[in-house]
Design a protein around this motif. Structure first.
Motif, short mmCIF file in Angstrom:
data_model
loop_
_atom_site.label_atom_id
_atom_site.label_comp_id
_atom_site.label_asym_id
_atom_site.label_seq_id
_atom_site.Cartn_x
_atom_site.Cartn_y
_atom_site.Cartn_z
N ILE A 63 4.67 -4.75 6.86
CA ILE A 63 3.37 -4.17 6.01
C ILE A 63 2.63 -5.25 5.50
O ILE A 63 3.15 -6.37 5.02
N ILE A 64 1.47 -5.23 5.78
CA ILE A 64 0.26 -6.47 5.53
C ILE A 64 -0.33 -6.00 4.08
O ILE A 64 -1.01 -5.09 4.30
N HIS A 65 -0.28 -6.81 3.18
CA HIS A 65 -0.65 -6.42 1.96
C HIS A 65 -1.56 -7.48 1.40
O HIS A 65 -2.49 -7.32 0.47
N GLY A 66 -1.55 -8.54 2.06
CA GLY A 66 -2.34 -9.67 1.48
C GLY A 66 -2.04 -10.59 0.36
O GLY A 66 -0.74 -10.29 -0.16
N LYS A 67 -2.52 -11.74 0.18
CA LYS A 67 -1.96 -12.41 -0.79
C LYS A 67 -2.84 -12.44 -2.27
O LYS A 67 -2.30 -12.98 -3.19
N GLY A 68 -3.96 -11.36 -2.26
CA GLY A 68 -4.60 -11.30 -3.47
C GLY A 68 -5.59 -12.39 -3.80
O GLY A 68 -6.09 -12.58 -4.89
N ILE A 69 -6.01 -12.96 -2.73
CA ILE A 69 -6.75 -14.24 -2.98
C ILE A 69 -8.41 -13.72 -3.08
O ILE A 69 -9.24 -14.24 -3.54
N HIS A 70 -8.43 -12.48 -2.63
CA HIS A 70 -9.74 -11.98 -2.87
C HIS A 70 -9.98 -11.01 -4.09
O HIS A 70 -11.20 -10.34 -4.32
N THR A 71 -8.75 -10.77 -4.76
CA THR A 71 -8.80 -9.99 -5.89
C THR A 71 -9.78 -10.74 -6.93
O THR A 71 -9.43 -11.93 -7.36
N THR A 72 -10.61 -9.78 -7.99
CA THR A 72 -11.20 -10.43 -8.90
C THR A 72 -10.72 -9.56 -10.22
O THR A 72 -10.76 -8.29 -10.09
N GLY A 73 -10.69 -10.38 -11.04
CA GLY A 73 -10.52 -9.78 -12.46
C GLY A 73 -9.02 -9.10 -12.67
O GLY A 73 -9.01 -8.50 -13.75
N ALA A 74 -8.31 -9.27 -12.03
CA ALA A 74 -6.81 -8.65 -12.02
C ALA A 74 -5.78 -9.50 -11.00
O ALA A 74 -6.44 -10.33 -10.06
N ASP A 75 -4.68 -9.44 -11.34
CA ASP A 75 -3.65 -10.06 -10.58
C ASP A 75 -3.52 -9.20 -9.29
O ASP A 75 -3.83 -7.93 -9.27
N PRO A 76 -3.11 -9.66 -8.24
CA PRO A 76 -3.05 -9.01 -6.80
C PRO A 76 -1.82 -8.15 -7.14
O PRO A 76 -0.81 -8.14 -7.81
N VAL A 77 -2.25 -6.86 -6.40
CA VAL A 77 -1.41 -5.63 -6.93
C VAL A 77 -0.82 -5.08 -5.64
O VAL A 77 0.22 -4.35 -5.67
N LEU A 78 -1.22 -5.33 -4.68
CA LEU A 78 -0.52 -4.32 -3.28
C LEU A 78 0.83 -5.14 -2.94
O LEU A 78 1.75 -4.43 -2.60
N GLY A 79 0.92 -6.59 -2.97
CA GLY A 79 2.21 -7.11 -2.88
C GLY A 79 3.16 -6.68 -3.88
O GLY A 79 4.37 -6.07 -3.26
N GLU A 80 2.97 -6.19 -5.14
CA GLU A 80 3.80 -5.87 -6.08
C GLU A 80 4.21 -4.25 -5.74
O GLU A 80 5.13 -4.04 -5.92
#
Length: 131
Positions: A78-95
């Motif tokens: 499953i590729i969910h990314g590291k959340g480095i492009h997320t703005t205004g919130a914590d990365p959510v897909l990995g969680e």
């Protein structure tokens, strides 16, 4: 009674044992219980969740895991990314993926690929339980 009749009668009674097939099945079973083998095997399928909202990602993940279990796959990525492009919130897909794995009985052992070229902490492999 000739020899062919005797042999035919014996085969009907006792059947044929394919020792090579039994050996291959035993090796496969042993490999699927060997943690290092499972960690290093290539995934049978990959799902990329980049760019999806949580509810979309969850639905895709649910469908993907169900399909992979039905197809008898052993390991998926499953590729969910590291959340480095997320703005205004914590990365959510990995969680979201982590919680999904913890709560879904079809999912077994999981982890992140060691090599960054395989996604590192931005992807998660899962060993599926095909019961």
């Amino acid at each position: 009674m000739d020899m062919n009749d005797i042999l035919e009668q014996w085969l009907r009674r006792y059947g044929v044992v394919d020792k090579d097939k039994i050996n291959q099945e035993n090796v496969a079973t042993k490999n699927y219980t060997d943690k290092s083998f499972l960690m290093n095997m290539k995934p049978d399928a990959t799902l990329d969740l980049h760019g999806l909202h949580q509810d979309e990602a969850y639905q895709k993940l649910e469908h993907f895991i169900g399909d992979c279990v039905r197809r008898g796959f052993k390991k998926v990525m499953i590729i969910h990314g590291k959340g480095i492009h997320t703005t205004g919130a914590d990365p959510v897909l990995g969680e979201l993926v982590r919680k999904f794995i913890e709560n879904d009985k079809r999912c077994g052992m999981s982890g992140h690929p060691k090599a960054n070229r395989d996604g590192g902490s931005g992807s998660t492999w899962i060993i599926l339980k095909n019961n």
